[in-house]
Design an enzyme around this catalytic site. Structure first.
Site, mmCIF file in Angstrom:
data_model
loop_
_atom_site.group_PDB
_atom_site.id
_atom_site.type_symbol
_atom_site.label_atom_id
_atom_site.label_comp_id
_atom_site.label_asym_id
_atom_site.label_seq_id
_atom_site.Cartn_x
_atom_site.Cartn_y
_atom_site.Cartn_z
ATOM 1 N N ASP A 1 0.840 -1.202 0.000
ATOM 2 C CA ASP A 1 0.000 0.000 0.000
ATOM 3 C C ASP A 1 0.873 1.249 0.000
ATOM 4 O OD1 ASP A 1 -2.105 -1.735 0.130
ATOM 5 O OD2 ASP A 1 -2.877 -1.040 2.060
ATOM 6 N N GLU A 2 1.890 1.239 0.851
ATOM 7 C CA GLU A 2 2.767 2.405 0.970
ATOM 8 C C GLU A 2 3.431 2.746 -0.361
ATOM 9 O OE1 GLU A 2 6.738 3.809 3.535
ATOM 10 O OE2 GLU A 2 5.593 2.021 4.116
ATOM 11 N N ARG A 3 3.871 1.731 -1.079
ATOM 12 C CA ARG A 3 4.571 1.974 -2.337
ATOM 13 C C ARG A 3 3.639 2.512 -3.416
ATOM 14 N NH1 ARG A 3 7.944 -3.530 -1.038
ATOM 15 N NH2 ARG A 3 9.450 -2.483 0.341
#
Length: 416
Positions: free
Chosen positions: A274-276
């Protein structure tokens, strides 16, 4: 030249930008690949907060090296930014991940990189595991006020000797009755100086296998033994506070473990995807904007009696860069589409992260060159992009880690 530069710098300072996907897109919002009218309506609501509550103060916060996170996060919490894809039971909106990406793209309208990064930590980096695997107690105690913007969270993974090598962290959380005793330290912690609690990754057993001896733990930052050692001076992302934090016999209830004990490494790897993707989305509007500002500047800046933009090497290079931005956008949207289908997005998320980090370095350097001497001044918008976006190839997994992941999926890594 000074008047020209001042006029062209103003677009950085809270201007109204088109709500199409890209600066040069001809598609209407309703024809977008992954967004519909509801996405754009939500983006409009977020934009109003950005234009009123954030952009007018960015320059001040950049100079002060910190923004008032509690104040800003409450404003964003009121419009649902921190609960986009979280359960309505805990104050979230219950929407799918495409809405989170839409919000991240809109956050790119903020006139710096540090504040969008800090917001993304709260919405999509430190809370996905808590939202998915946390107990009702943890969700009521930590997630619900985080979604409302009443609490600020930070993510504690990196350590001085373990950045991209997550399996190598040394912080421990040893059981003592019904409690955990935490010792160790975390480094480069976004929101660390202002956070109310940390989503901490620590070793909770002596199991020799580093991928099954870690847990994610909610740790209140006011507990005795939590020391915010210092705020770290950085090359960029100036308005976002970054801290070094130590834990000295910090006692928290064992029930603060998110999900199953020993699953922390796995949960964190899921959070990373998700962060990427969110990190990729955050960069799209700034890249579009930087290219557009460079076009405007080079149209009016003359060298040897002609506009800089009239040189073929310049307008061809800007065309190449805009093409690269659209390619990254397409890659991101494909990853989002696969996530919505419940498929593994590790490969595409890693590719998007790798590509946007490298493109950000390439594009900021190329555009800065065309601004000439103005590009080497602190107030130039491209200069801020140049400073802030260098982090994209380092944070959330360095380029080299992304390449290793991609090679793993391609089955080209050497055998151990």
């Amino acid at each position: 030249m000074a008047a020209l530069s001042a006029r062209l710098v103003r677009p950085l300072l809270g201007c109204t930008r088109p709500s199409t996907v890209g600066s040069f897109s001809t598609a209407a919002p309703e024809d977008d690949v992954i967004y519909n009218a509801k996405h754009w309506e939500f983006r409009d609501a977020v934009r109003k907060v950005i234009d009123k509550e954030i952009n007018p103060f960015v320059n001040q916060w950049e100079q002060e090296k910190q923004f008032p996170a509690h104040q800003v996060f409450k404003k964003l919490g009121d419009v649902g930014v921190f609960g986009v894809n979280k359960s309505t039971e805990y104050g979230g909106l219950g929407l799918d991940f495409s809405y989170s990406v839409a919000v991240a793209e809109e956050m790119g309208r903020i006139d710096c990189g540090g504040i969008p990064m800090a917001i993304a930590v709260q919405s999509d980096m430190a809370t996905p595991a808590l939202s998915t695997f946390g107990s009702d107690y943890l969700k009521r105690t930590f997630l619900e006020p985080t979604i409302a913007g009443d609490m600020v969270v930070c993510l504690g993974v990196s350590e001085p000797q373990a950045g991209s090598d997550v399996a190598g962290i040394q912080t421990t959380a040893k059981r003592e009755g019904d409690d955990l005793i935490i010792n160790g330290g975390k480094m480069w912690i976004t929101n660390g100086a202002q956070a109310d609690y940390m989503c901490l990754l620590a070793n909770t057993s002596t199991n020799a296998k580093p991928h099954v001896n870690k847990s994610l733990i909610c740790v209140p930052m006011k507990e005795p033994g939590v020391h915010v050692s210092r705020k770290i001076e950085k090359l960029g992302m100036h308005s976002s506070d970054t801290a070094q934090i130590f834990f000295e016999n910090v006692r928290v209830p064992a029930k603060n473990i998110i999900g199953d004990e020993g699953m922390g490494f796995t949960y964190q790897m899921i959070q990373f995807q998700d962060e990427r993707m969110i990190g990729t989305a955050l960069a799209l509007d700034p890249l579009d904007r930087m290219i557009r500002l460079t076009i405007e500047y080079t149209k009016e800046r003359k060298v040897f009696g002609r506009p800089v933009l009239d040189n073929q090497v310049v307008h061809y290079r800007l065309a190449e860069l805009q093409t690269e931005v659209e390619a990254v956008r397409a890659l991101l949207y494909r990853a989002v589409f696969q996530k919505l289908q419940g498929r593994d997005v590790t490969l595409l998320a890693s590719m998007a992260k790798l590509k946007v980090g490298r493109l950000a370095r390439e594009a900021t350097d190329a555009c800065l060159q065309y601004w000439g001497g103005m590009g080497f001044t602190w107030e130039c918008p491209v200069t801020r992009f140049h400073r802030d976006f260098r982090l994209l190839s380092i944070g959330a997994g360095a380029d080299e880690v992304m390449l290793s992941i991609i090679c793993k999926y391609m089955r080209t890594l050497p055998k151990q």
